[in-house]
Design an enzyme around this catalytic site. Structure first.
Site, PDB file in Angstrom:
ATOM      1  N   HIS A  13       0.860  -1.194   0.000  1.00 29.34           N
ATOM      2  CA  HIS A  13       0.000   0.000   0.000  1.00 29.34           C
ATOM      3  C   HIS A  13       0.897   1.245   0.000  1.00 29.34           C
ATOM      4  O   HIS A  13       1.741   1.395  -0.868  1.00 29.34           O
ATOM      5  CB  HIS A  13      -0.944  -0.101   1.207  1.00 29.34           C
TER       6      HIS A  13
ATOM      7  N   HIS B 107      -2.504  -2.178  -9.673  1.00 32.40           N
ATOM      8  CA  HIS B 107      -3.487  -1.542  -8.806  1.00 32.40           C
ATOM      9  C   HIS B 107      -4.761  -2.390  -8.802  1.00 32.40           C
ATOM     10  O   HIS B 107      -5.133  -2.963  -9.814  1.00 32.40           O
ATOM     11  CB  HIS B 107      -3.827  -0.128  -9.316  1.00 32.40           C
TER      12      HIS B 107
ATOM     13  N   ASP C 126       2.565   5.506  -6.612  1.00 33.87           N
ATOM     14  CA  ASP C 126       3.819   5.380  -5.860  1.00 33.87           C
ATOM     15  C   ASP C 126       5.045   5.274  -6.746  1.00 33.87           C
ATOM     16  O   ASP C 126       6.174   5.352  -6.245  1.00 33.87           O
ATOM     17  CB  ASP C 126       3.737   4.140  -4.952  1.00 33.87           C
TER      18      ASP C 126
HETATM   19  C1  SDX Z   1      -1.528   2.194  -3.332  1.00 35.74           C
HETATM   20  O1  SDX Z   1      -6.232   0.737  -3.277  1.00 35.74           O
HETATM   21  C2  SDX Z   1      -5.771   1.897  -3.473  1.00 35.74           C
HETATM   22  O2  SDX Z   1      -6.441   2.793  -3.917  1.00 35.74           O
HETATM   23  C3  SDX Z   1      -4.334   2.106  -3.061  1.00 35.74           C
HETATM   24  C4  SDX Z   1      -3.697   3.438  -3.415  1.00 35.74           C
HETATM   25  C5  SDX Z   1      -4.335   4.578  -2.668  1.00 35.74           C
HETATM   26  O3  SDX Z   1      -4.258   5.702  -3.160  1.00 35.74           O
HETATM   27  O4  SDX Z   1      -4.802   4.339  -1.542  1.00 35.74           O
HETATM   28  O5  SDX Z   1      -3.839   3.669  -4.805  1.00 35.74           O
HETATM   29  C6  SDX Z   1      -2.213   3.462  -3.066  1.00 35.74           C
HETATM   30  O6  SDX Z   1      -1.451   1.396  -2.439  1.00 35.74           O
HETATM   31  C7  SDX Z   1      -1.013   1.914  -4.715  1.00 35.74           C
HETATM   32  C8  SDX Z   1      -0.420   0.484  -4.835  1.00 35.74           C
HETATM   33  C9  SDX Z   1       1.025   0.531  -4.305  1.00 35.74           C
HETATM   34  N1  SDX Z   1       1.559  -0.864  -4.234  1.00 35.74           N
HETATM   35  C10 SDX Z   1       2.522  -1.275  -5.058  1.00 35.74           C
HETATM   36  O7  SDX Z   1       2.976  -0.609  -5.988  1.00 35.74           O
HETATM   37  C11 SDX Z   1       3.042  -2.674  -4.733  1.00 35.74           C
HETATM   38  C12 SDX Z   1       3.148  -3.488  -6.024  1.00 35.74           C
HETATM   39  N2  SDX Z   1       1.773  -3.740  -6.520  1.00 35.74           N
HETATM   40  C13 SDX Z   1       1.193  -5.013  -6.176  1.00 35.74           C
HETATM   41  O8  SDX Z   1       1.482  -5.486  -4.895  1.00 35.74           O
HETATM   42  C14 SDX Z   1      -0.282  -5.086  -6.581  1.00 35.74           C
HETATM   43  O9  SDX Z   1      -0.376  -4.617  -7.863  1.00 35.74           O
HETATM   44  C15 SDX Z   1      -1.335  -4.394  -5.735  1.00 35.74           C
HETATM   45  C16 SDX Z   1      -1.254  -4.789  -4.311  1.00 35.74           C
HETATM   46  C17 SDX Z   1      -1.219  -2.919  -5.849  1.00 35.74           C
HETATM   47  C18 SDX Z   1      -2.696  -4.808  -6.277  1.00 35.74           C
HETATM   48  O10 SDX Z   1      -2.800  -6.157  -6.071  1.00 35.74           O
HETATM   49  P1  SDX Z   1      -4.109  -6.986  -6.510  1.00 35.74           P
HETATM   50  O11 SDX Z   1      -5.167  -6.108  -7.033  1.00 35.74           O
HETATM   51  O12 SDX Z   1      -4.452  -7.900  -5.378  1.00 35.74           O
HETATM   52  O13 SDX Z   1      -3.598  -7.764  -7.752  1.00 35.74           O
HETATM   53  P2  SDX Z   1      -3.008  -9.208  -7.691  1.00 35.74           P
HETATM   54  O14 SDX Z   1      -2.005  -9.280  -6.574  1.00 35.74           O
HETATM   55  O15 SDX Z   1      -4.138 -10.169  -7.689  1.00 35.74           O
HETATM   56  O16 SDX Z   1      -2.197  -9.298  -9.074  1.00 35.74           O
HETATM   57  C19 SDX Z   1      -2.777  -9.827 -10.245  1.00 35.74           C
HETATM   58  C20 SDX Z   1      -1.594 -10.474 -10.969  1.00 35.74           C
HETATM   59  C21 SDX Z   1      -0.856 -11.502 -10.138  1.00 35.74           C
HETATM   60  O17 SDX Z   1      -0.217 -12.388 -11.053  1.00 35.74           O
HETATM   61  P3  SDX Z   1      -0.865 -13.872 -11.310  1.00 35.74           P
HETATM   62  O18 SDX Z   1      -1.028 -14.515  -9.933  1.00 35.74           O
HETATM   63  O19 SDX Z   1      -2.198 -13.616 -11.974  1.00 35.74           O
HETATM   64  O20 SDX Z   1       0.132 -14.578 -12.176  1.00 35.74           O
HETATM   65  O21 SDX Z   1      -0.615  -9.462 -11.274  1.00 35.74           O
HETATM   66  C22 SDX Z   1       0.585  -9.766 -10.573  1.00 35.74           C
HETATM   67  C23 SDX Z   1       0.251 -10.737  -9.469  1.00 35.74           C
HETATM   68  O22 SDX Z   1       1.356 -11.537  -9.146  1.00 35.74           O
HETATM   69  N3  SDX Z   1       1.074  -8.509 -10.052  1.00 35.74           N
HETATM   70  C24 SDX Z   1       2.333  -8.111 -10.120  1.00 35.74           C
HETATM   71  C25 SDX Z   1       2.339  -6.837  -9.543  1.00 35.74           C
HETATM   72  N4  SDX Z   1       1.109  -6.506  -9.146  1.00 35.74           N
HETATM   73  C26 SDX Z   1       0.322  -7.558  -9.450  1.00 35.74           C
HETATM   74  N5  SDX Z   1       3.433  -8.714 -10.607  1.00 35.74           N
HETATM   75  C27 SDX Z   1       4.572  -7.994 -10.521  1.00 35.74           C
HETATM   76  N6  SDX Z   1       4.666  -6.765  -9.986  1.00 35.74           N
HETATM   77  C28 SDX Z   1       3.572  -6.157  -9.495  1.00 35.74           C
HETATM   78  N7  SDX Z   1       3.674  -4.938  -8.965  1.00 35.74           N
END
Ligand code: SDX
Length: 436
Positions: A272, A311, A367
């Protein structure tokens, strides 16, 4: 509002019993409680909806922030984020998010005066912060100190007394920068720099962070404006993880300080608001553009996440990331270009062409670029989530207030699907109990 038909009736047939049910559709949703009527026998509890991480569950009705993840739309109280970032100040946006309307001239003057005159914290707060280890992460200090504020303002438990509630909201908006700056000063061994009421919200924060021997610190106007815009971009984001924490804790009628501490704790997570700190660590680990292909390969193997990408809601560009890239140009004209930007831009270019990221709709989020700007402005990496928290406090408090005043809301208490041991008993010979 979207033109699609948002109400109607869902006709459901349960093939376990052959019975059919008519479940009303309101605002594009069904009430999960209406599933409970679907039973296989009179003593059956009834059907539950199972939605780990709330991927498809609306927890509330809200009028604060609207996001369209496919179209990359973000609006606070109906105003597009792009217009607010270009034309409003953070205090105007905080007032809008908290009150539903932009302040008129008199309201803005009164609001600014209130916030400005609540920036001080009780002197004992310094003793509290002094008690932390020298290398304590600032977010650990922030979460603890915000919770501790509830012990200084015992009237904050009067959450349904509007005047008391509004006063705590002003105090939190006003004091978050002070606590954040004091945490930084503690970590660097610098004396605490007190608030300067002559400065703007962002300018005062920069002064408390950067002031040394000068009589009064005067922030660079470009950096002051850039920080104000970054606070606006982080101010709210509907039902994100930390807003959910704020609402959940608030639903037990905890005071706003305890609820905000819980929200800040949720924000600190690397998935997050802690991601901006992880993005910088990632870019520094990559070290040079030549190393990007190897890093991307490790991400595609599932060994690493591409921090700052992806996201839950945005399946297109995060509109905030686009604005932040513009802010970066302004900042670098003053601070000099951050060399990590070249790695970030190349990482973005490669990722946006790569099937792995495209198929998963992984785009840069808020971010990805913010940390590069913060670092160029001289903030240590560990302070990055604090900057996110300062802006987001306005949104947390608006979500909290909307939740406690919502007649439909109760204490948040989800159900579960129990899949554990059903029933078992201790050995009849209790003496053998110890040698299971
Ligand atoms: C913020 O919710 C909000 O509004 C949050 C926010 C706010 O203003 O409050 O916008 C702020 O928190 C932004 C997000 C910051 N976090 C990151 O940048 C961390 C990296 N991102 C990931 O951890 C992820 O994308 C999330 C947590 C942001 C979202 O996760 P989801 O929606 O649960 O998506 P998921 O984990 O189910 O991913 C779907 C697929 C998966 O692959 P498969 O299992 O289908 O093979 O995409 C992959 C994930 O492994 N994936 C990534 C990835 N994000 C998702 N793979 C590599 N790098 C990534 N960053």
């Amino acid at each position: 509002m979207p033109e699609t038909p948002n109400s109607g009736v869902l006709h459901v047939t349960d093939d376990r019993t052959g019975r059919t049910y008519d479940i009303p559709i309101e605002d594009g949703a069904i009430r999960a409680i209406n599933l409970r009527q679907i039973k296989v026998s009179p003593d059956d509890f009834g059907l539950l909806s199972y939605d780990p991480a709330f991927l498809n569950t609306a927890s509330c009705r809200s009028t604060i922030t609207y996001i369209d993840g496919d179209k990359g739309i973000l609006r606070y109280r109906g105003y597009p984020i792009e217009e607010l970032a270009d034309h409003a100040s953070f205090l105007q946006v905080a007032f809008l998010i908290l009150n539903g309307e932009l302040p008129d001239k008199a309201e803005l003057e009164a609001w600014t005066e209130q916030v400005t005159h609540h920036t001080f914290v009780h002197e004992n707060i310094k003793k509290f912060i002094d008690g932390f280890h020298y290398d304590a992460h600032p977010m650990g200090i922030l979460v603890s100190t915000v919770a501790a504020l509830s012990t200084f303002y015992r009237e904050s438990k009067g959450i349904f007394d509007q005047d008391k509630r509004k006063l705590q909201i002003v105090r939190l908006i006003a004091k978050m920068p002070t606590i954040a700056a004091f945490a930084y000063r503690h970590a660097t061994g610098l004396p605490y720099a007190y608030p300067d009421n002559e400065l703007s919200y962002a300018g005062n924060f920069l002064s408390m962070m950067k002031k040394t021997t000068e009589w009064s610190y005067r922030p660079d106007p470009v950096l002051e404006h850039a920080l104000d815009v970054l606070f606006i971009l982080h101010a709210d984001h509907e039902q994100n993880c930390s807003a959910n924490a704020m609402r959940a804790v608030g639903s037990s009628h905890a005071d706003p300080y305890m609820s905000t501490a819980a929200a800040a704790a949720a924000l600190y997570g690397p998935l997050h608001g802690g991601a901006n700190e992880q993005v910088l660590n990632m870019l520094q680990d990559i070290g040079s553009i030549d190393n990007i292909p190897d890093y991307i390969a490790r991400v595609k193997k599932g060994e690493l996440l591409l921090m700052g990408f992806g996201h839950r809601v945005y399946k297109n560009f995060d509109p905030r990331a686009k604005i932040i890239k513009k802010v970066a140009d302004d900042v670098f004209k003053v601070t000099g270009r951050n060399p990590l930007l070249d790695i970030a831009l190349e990482l973005e270019r490669i990722a946006l062409e790569d099937e792995y990221f495209v198929s998963r709709k992984l785009y840069p989020n808020v971010d990805f670029y913010s940390g590069i700007i913060y670092q160029a402005m001289g903030f240590p990496v560990e302070m990055f989530p604090m900057l996110f928290a300062i802006g987001r406090t306005a949104g947390w408090l608006a979500q909290w207030e909307e939740g406690i005043l919502d007649a439909e809301q109760k204490i948040a208490r989800p159900r579960q699907l129990y899949v554990g041991e059903w029933l078992r008993h201790l050995p009849s010979d209790a003496s053998s109990f110890g040698d299971r």
